[in-house]
Design a protein around this motif. Structure first.
Motif: not given
Length: 258
Positions: A60-83
């Motif tokens: 899986l590749i998790v991307q952040r989308i805002r307004g239909g465009r790509y944005e940089l992803m916060p690294v802190e989201r890796a922890g909750p996804i790992r759980e």
């Protein structure tokens, strides 16, 4: 047998009576058959290269989308996804593009800490370590276009307009030429500096799932937890590329057959 020989003799005689017309017809059909065969070969080659390129891609590749465009992803989201149950690993990936004025090409920049194991086959040197941030390894295409060897400097311009000249410590190839021709691998800190990212940001998150049958379930849980996140599976990417190649190849095939 004599009857068939007479039919063959009649056919050859008919062709010889209209030599110019027969030559034109044979030439046109030969060109069309060659074009049709070349089209099928080209489409098949693109599909094979795509599958080779995506063999080492994450589940899986998790991307952040805002307004239909790509944005940089916060690294802190890796922890909750790992759980999330079924997830065995989450890797923040740092990658992007950098224009190279001497060649007029756009180079793909990748952080070394997110390169999959075994994805690159080194012709010289090895992956850059974290000890020296001012180093890089380049694909064979970049080395040929810039006449680079191990120990040379590769000038690059950062997002702030500053000049960055890492030392080349290795030249690599890969199973797919699409991956290596324009690729430059840098240490994670240097890649962030070049692309204008902070230490708390990454381009996207690579998620590994234990059971392939649970990939869609994990993707749904990620989308429910973060409405601005989009989880794309490897199978979805493969199906998309196959559909695009089949549609365009089929369109040209129908044109040639008609």
């Amino acid at each position: 047998m004599r009857r068939h020989l007479r039919i063959l003799d009649f056919a050859i005689s008919g062709l010889l009576r209209a030599r110019a017309r027969s030559l034109v017809v044979v030439s046109v059909y030969s060109v069309l058959v060659c074009l049709f065969a070349s089209l099928l070969l080209f489409v098949n080659a693109l599909q094979r290269e795509t599958h080779r390129l995506l063999d080492a891609s994450p589940d899986l590749i998790v991307q952040r989308i805002r307004g239909g465009r790509y944005e940089l992803m916060p690294v802190e989201r890796a922890g909750p996804i790992r759980e999330i149950r079924g997830v065995v690993g989450v890797t923040p990936r740092v990658w992007g593009y950098s224009f190279d004025p001497p060649t007029g090409a756009t180079l793909t920049v990748w952080g070394a800490d997110s390169v999959p194991d075994g994805a690159l086959e080194f012709r010289e040197g090895a992956l850059p370590g974290e000890g020296d941030p001012q180093v890089c390894v380049v694909g064979s295409g970049v080395a040929e276009e810039r006449f680079l060897g191990t120990g040379d400097r590769l000038p690059l311009k950062t997002a702030d307009g500053e000049l960055l000249a890492p030392r080349v410590t290795g030249i690599f190839t890969a199973r797919s030429g699409l991956l290596t021709n324009d690729l430059v691998v840098l240490p994670g800190e240097t890649a962030r500096q070049l692309l204008g990212m902070t230490a708390e940001q990454c381009t996207d998150l690579a998620v590994s799932v234990r059971n392939p049958l649970e990939v869609d379930t994990v993707a749904r849980k990620i989308s429910e937890a973060w409405p601005d996140a989009r989880a794309v599976s490897r199978e979805q990417i493969l199906r998309t590329y196959d559909a695009v190649f089949d549609w365009r190849g089929g369109l040209w095939a129908a044109f040639l057959i008609s």
